[in-house]
Write a protein that holds these residues in place. Sequence first.
Motif, PDB file in Angstrom:
ATOM      1  N   GLU A  46       0.879  -1.155   0.012  1.00  0.00           N
ATOM      2  CA  GLU A  46       0.131   0.096  -0.063  1.00  0.00           C
ATOM      3  C   GLU A  46       0.804   0.946  -0.035  1.00  0.00           C
ATOM      4  N   MET A  47       1.890   1.241   0.841  1.00  0.00           N
ATOM      5  CA  MET A  47       2.707   2.333   0.824  1.00  0.00           C
ATOM      6  C   MET A  47       3.367   2.658  -0.350  1.00  0.00           C
ATOM      7  N   VAL A  48       3.821   1.404  -0.893  1.00  0.00           N
ATOM      8  CA  VAL A  48       4.820   1.674  -2.474  1.00  0.00           C
ATOM      9  C   VAL A  48       3.631   2.081  -3.437  1.00  0.00           C
ATOM     10  N   GLU A  49       2.268   1.725  -3.465  1.00  0.00           N
ATOM     11  CA  GLU A  49       1.475   2.039  -4.299  1.00  0.00           C
ATOM     12  C   GLU A  49       1.090   3.583  -4.227  1.00  0.00           C
ATOM     13  N   GLU A  50       0.930   4.026  -2.891  1.00  0.00           N
ATOM     14  CA  GLU A  50       0.840   5.432  -2.600  1.00  0.00           C
ATOM     15  C   GLU A  50       1.749   6.288  -3.038  1.00  0.00           C
ATOM     16  N   LYS A  51       3.071   5.876  -2.954  1.00  0.00           N
ATOM     17  CA  LYS A  51       4.148   6.623  -3.341  1.00  0.00           C
ATOM     18  C   LYS A  51       4.048   6.768  -4.802  1.00  0.00           C
ATOM     19  N   ALA A  52       4.021   5.582  -5.443  1.00  0.00           N
ATOM     20  CA  ALA A  52       3.905   5.409  -7.022  1.00  0.00           C
ATOM     21  C   ALA A  52       2.893   6.503  -7.572  1.00  0.00           C
ATOM     22  N   ARG A  53       1.817   6.768  -7.123  1.00  0.00           N
ATOM     23  CA  ARG A  53       0.295   7.381  -7.367  1.00  0.00           C
ATOM     24  C   ARG A  53       1.176   8.717  -7.044  1.00  0.00           C
ATOM     25  N   PHE A  54       1.560   9.406  -6.111  1.00  0.00           N
ATOM     26  CA  PHE A  54       1.641  10.641  -5.866  1.00  0.00           C
ATOM     27  C   PHE A  54       3.094  11.223  -6.382  1.00  0.00           C
ATOM     28  N   GLU A  55       4.039  10.351  -6.528  1.00  0.00           N
ATOM     29  CA  GLU A  55       5.300  10.783  -7.007  1.00  0.00           C
ATOM     30  C   GLU A  55       5.616  10.535  -8.384  1.00  0.00           C
ATOM     31  N   LEU A  56       4.840   9.561  -9.064  1.00  0.00           N
ATOM     32  CA  LEU A  56       5.121   9.030 -10.342  1.00  0.00           C
ATOM     33  C   LEU A  56       3.897   9.175 -11.137  1.00  0.00           C
ATOM     34  N   GLY A  57       2.666   9.593 -10.542  1.00  0.00           N
ATOM     35  CA  GLY A  57       1.569   9.556 -11.262  1.00  0.00           C
ATOM     36  C   GLY A  57       0.830   8.283 -11.651  1.00  0.00           C
ATOM     37  N   MET A  58       1.190   7.158 -10.939  1.00  0.00           N
ATOM     38  CA  MET A  58       0.610   5.699 -11.283  1.00  0.00           C
ATOM     39  C   MET A  58      -0.989   5.947 -11.381  1.00  0.00           C
ATOM     40  N   VAL A  59      -1.269   5.013 -12.530  1.00  0.00           N
ATOM     41  CA  VAL A  59      -2.772   4.982 -12.558  1.00  0.00           C
ATOM     42  C   VAL A  59      -2.989   3.506 -12.932  1.00  0.00           C
ATOM     43  N   LYS A  60      -3.915   2.980 -12.287  1.00  0.00           N
ATOM     44  CA  LYS A  60      -4.332   1.582 -12.607  1.00  0.00           C
ATOM     45  C   LYS A  60      -5.325   1.528 -13.952  1.00  0.00           C
ATOM     46  N   PRO A  61      -5.218   0.363 -14.571  1.00  0.00           N
ATOM     47  CA  PRO A  61      -6.184   0.038 -15.617  1.00  0.00           C
ATOM     48  C   PRO A  61      -7.509   0.376 -15.318  1.00  0.00           C
ATOM     49  N   ASP A  62      -8.246   1.118 -16.133  1.00  0.00           N
ATOM     50  CA  ASP A  62      -9.705   1.447 -15.993  1.00  0.00           C
ATOM     51  C   ASP A  62     -10.001   2.583 -14.793  1.00  0.00           C
ATOM     52  N   GLU A  63      -8.802   3.141 -14.588  1.00  0.00           N
ATOM     53  CA  GLU A  63      -8.963   4.299 -13.686  1.00  0.00           C
ATOM     54  C   GLU A  63      -8.487   5.731 -14.613  1.00  0.00           C
ATOM     55  N   ILE A  64      -9.333   6.901 -14.135  1.00  0.00           N
ATOM     56  CA  ILE A  64      -9.205   8.116 -14.741  1.00  0.00           C
ATOM     57  C   ILE A  64      -8.599   8.794 -13.943  1.00  0.00           C
ATOM     58  N   LEU A  65      -7.208   9.614 -14.063  1.00  0.00           N
ATOM     59  CA  LEU A  65      -6.873  10.413 -13.311  1.00  0.00           C
ATOM     60  C   LEU A  65      -7.251  12.013 -13.415  1.00  0.00           C
ATOM     61  N   VAL A  66      -7.659  12.680 -12.345  1.00  0.00           N
ATOM     62  CA  VAL A  66      -8.189  13.778 -12.468  1.00  0.00           C
ATOM     63  C   VAL A  66      -7.384  14.715 -11.382  1.00  0.00           C
ATOM     64  N   GLN A  67      -6.729  15.717 -11.807  1.00  0.00           N
ATOM     65  CA  GLN A  67      -6.013  16.752 -10.912  1.00  0.00           C
ATOM     66  C   GLN A  67      -6.596  17.831 -11.109  1.00  0.00           C
ATOM     67  N   TYR A  68      -6.576  18.554  -9.898  1.00  0.00           N
ATOM     68  CA  TYR A  68      -7.124  20.126  -9.755  1.00  0.00           C
ATOM     69  C   TYR A  68      -6.200  20.636  -8.848  1.00  0.00           C
ATOM     70  N   SER A  69      -6.009  22.135  -9.039  1.00  0.00           N
ATOM     71  CA  SER A  69      -5.177  22.741  -7.953  1.00  0.00           C
ATOM     72  C   SER A  69      -6.095  23.895  -7.422  1.00  0.00           C
ATOM     73  N   THR A  70      -5.817  24.375  -6.408  1.00  0.00           N
ATOM     74  CA  THR A  70      -6.656  25.442  -5.806  1.00  0.00           C
ATOM     75  C   THR A  70      -5.735  26.793  -6.028  1.00  0.00           C
ATOM     76  N   PRO A  71      -6.526  27.707  -6.230  1.00  0.00           N
ATOM     77  CA  PRO A  71      -6.056  29.075  -6.839  1.00  0.00           C
ATOM     78  C   PRO A  71      -5.325  29.892  -5.643  1.00  0.00           C
ATOM     79  N   ARG A  72      -4.181  30.479  -5.997  1.00  0.00           N
ATOM     80  CA  ARG A  72      -3.299  30.781  -5.153  1.00  0.00           C
ATOM     81  C   ARG A  72      -3.980  32.438  -4.726  1.00  0.00           C
ATOM     82  N   PRO A  73      -3.966  32.677  -3.582  1.00  0.00           N
ATOM     83  CA  PRO A  73      -4.468  33.934  -3.188  1.00  0.00           C
ATOM     84  C   PRO A  73      -3.662  35.164  -3.657  1.00  0.00           C
TER      85      PRO A  73
END
Length: 73
Positions: A46-73
């Motif tokens: 689970e830790m390896v998968e979490e790191k791969a998702r956040f640091e490397l952008g890993m996406v599993k088959p049949d998943e859709i990656l959606v990224q959003y950012s919050t506006p800076r003040p």
Amino acid sequence: MVGKGGVPRMMELQAKLTDQLAANRGAQARNAQLAAEVNDLKEGLEMVEEKARFELGMVKPDEILVQYSTPRP
């Protein structure tokens, strides 16, 4: 004791019971060790998968990656 087997049979059964209880304790210890190893493997993956998702952008088959950012003040 008088009857089927008497004292010798009772002593034999007591010895078998003692041996079986010792074997059970050993099996319980092995089971606990294996359960701990399984838990470590699960948490490790689970830790390896979490790191791969956040640091490397890993996406599993049949998943859709959606990224959003919050506006800076």
